[in-house]
Design an enzyme around this catalytic site. Structure first.
Site: not given
Ligand code: BG6
Length: 488
Positions: A48, A192, A226, A250, A340
């Site tokens: 956009r 992965k 994370e 995931h 997180k």
């Molecule tokens: C994404 C999520 O799908 O995967 C994120 O939206 C997350 O919130 C990320 O941080 C993690 O992926 P990776 O490959 O960095 O472990």
């Protein structure tokens, strides 16, 4: 042997977004550097914000330099690459944007006779996927029309929908506009290396497969942690939350790879059938069970993030005890936790084996016979096996030791990320690492069951300090079964 790809144009919707900057553009640039891409290709960004081609090229140069440090060794080289990048400003819900796109593609086809195979990449929030797909169809650039000379494919990013109803709706919109073999639904975890290796580890080794069931495994832990917050994604997180951002996709995919039966063939559909079978057997929980087996949390400071409501109830952490009601996994808990702003940035799967029935060394060490297989997906891609060994010396003393397989130490060669792999597979037409529509819907049934239960039993996210392992209550989830998180 690298596959030979046909010339193509990739059209990225969400071209000025986070995903394009962090993952897509670095991946395409690196594939170009490795000479994996065909002789001719074009990247058309749609967004956009109003940029011209040059401004967008500069923006992408900055992005690749920032998010893939070391990748751009030579600015002039990037400049040459960036001549393949184009930008088209436009509203996603306005048919005019697609007419301009169609004119652009046709002009290139007619002018130069190349790049007439087109792959659309939807790096946009789920609510925009439907309108974009419909507009591609209305503009007759989704394939199957005389306007399209080469093939047309579409890659849709997760989350695919925001619940079962919206995913079904999206699936039916997609089905009206594209054939199933044109659509590539992404969950990048599947690409992965360690995750792909799970099937080889299990079904390619006579050492492990006989152990992979309720007779030998006492529980499985999956952690996706994370050590950073939601970054700049306040709007997205407020709409999505961690259950939909990580667990629905995931988390469940990792369970499926760990738990599925062997596929009848090494083909996309055979593998996907077995994964879907696991989703169908994951036990649904009553609200009462959810109050016991689901913990949600929010990191302290989340409400002060940009674009986050000051009284937000959105979760940034979840820990859940799943059961799979089938012959192989009866009674084995699968604990999944993700969050997180936790203590470490780590993704791992731990398979703990049952202790031996007769504990010969119990008087020496309580945990002597507890063996663990630790599969680390991030930061290192490795598999470690933890077992007991006798410490050298006169006395019999047992120590835990590790047998370690590390991908980078064991294999040489260029390391590609999940996004490299997914782009290459989609271009080559291999759907194995992508999700099928029924698989997505099954995952939403599980996520919806949990979210509805949370609502019904009034579960609130527990505030946890940044840098911790989430709410303390998540430890109790395992302690009540006599287990502990490996990392805590
Ligand atoms: C994404 C999520 O799908 O995967 C994120 O939206 C997350 O919130 C990320 O941080 C993690 O992926 P990776 O490959 O960095 O472990």
């Amino acid at each position: 042997m690298p596959r030979k790809l046909e010339n193509f144009t990739i059209v990225i919707f969400g071209a000025s977004g986070d995903l394009t900057a962090r993952k897509l553009m670095p991946a395409i640039y690196q594939l170009g550097k490795l000479q994996t891409l065909p002789e001719r290709y074009r990247i058309v960004g749609i967004g956009r914000t109003k940029y011209d081609h040059e401004q967008y090229r500069t923006l992408m140069h900055e992005a690749v330099t920032r998010y893939a440090p070391g990748l751009v060794e030579d600015d002039d080289h990037f400049k040459v690459f960036s001549q393949n990048i184009f930008y088209l400003p436009g509203e996603y819900c306005d048919l005019e944007t697609y007419k301009k796109l169609q004119a652009d593609i046709e002009a290139v086809e007619n002018r130069e006779g190349f790049c007439d195979n087109v792959i659309y990449y939807l790096a946009v929030p789920p609510s925009l996927a439907g309108p974009i797909i419909q507009n591609l169809y209305k503009a007759q650039i989704s394939g199957g029309s005389i306007r399209c000379i080469g093939w047309r494919k579409i890659i849709v990013e997760k989350p695919y929908g925001s619940d079962l109803a919206s995913a079904q709706k999206l699936n039916s919109i997609v089905a009206e506009c594209f054939d199933e073999d044109q659509i590539y639904r992404i969950d990048h975890y599947l690409a992965k290396e360690t995750v792909q290796n799970l099937l080889v580890f299990r079904f390619g080794n006579s050492m492990f497969e006989p152990l992979w069931n309720h007779r030998y495994v006492d529980h499985v832990q999956i952690t996706s942690a994370e050590n950073f917050g939601i970054r700049e994604r306040g709007l997205y997180y407020e709409e999505t939350g961690l259950l939909r951002d990580i667990i629905q996709n995931h988390g469940l995919q990792l369970i499926a790879y760990m738990a599925m039966e062997p596929p009848t063939r090494l083909e996309a559909d055979a593998i996907r059938d077995q994964k879907i079978d696991i989703f169908k057997h994951i036990r649904r929980m009553s609200p009462e069970k959810i109050a016991e087996d689901v913990i949600i949390g929010q990191y302290d400071g989340y409400r002060q993030e940009k674009n986050v409501s000051h009284d937000s109830k959105v979760e940034t952490f979840a820990a859940i005890r799943f059961f799979i009601d089938n012959e192989r996994w009866k009674g084995v808990p699968f604990y999944v936790r993700a969050g997180k702003n936790l203590k470490e940035w780590i993704t791992e799967i731990v398979v703990r084996l049952k202790p031996l029935p007769y504990k010969l060394y119990k008087h020496i060490s309580e945990h002597a016979e507890v063996n663990k297989i630790i599969i680390q997906v991030h930061p290192e891609e490795r598999i470690s096996i933890r077992f007991s060994a006798k410490r050298p010396g006169e006395e019999v003393v047992l120590d835990p030791v590790l047998m370690d397989f590390n991908y980078k130490k064991s294999f040489e060669g260029e390391w590609l990320t999940a996004y490299h792999r997914l782009l290459l597979d989609a271009l080559a037409g291999d759907q194995t690492l992508f999700l099928r529509k029924d698989g997505i819907e099954e995952c939403w049934k599980i996520a919806d069951n949990i979210r509805a239960g949370i609502k019904k039993c009034g579960l609130q996210p527990l505030i946890y300090p940044s840098g911790s392992w989430g709410p303390e209550k998540s430890d109790k989830l395992l302690e009540k079964d006599g287990f502990k998180w490996r990392l805590r």
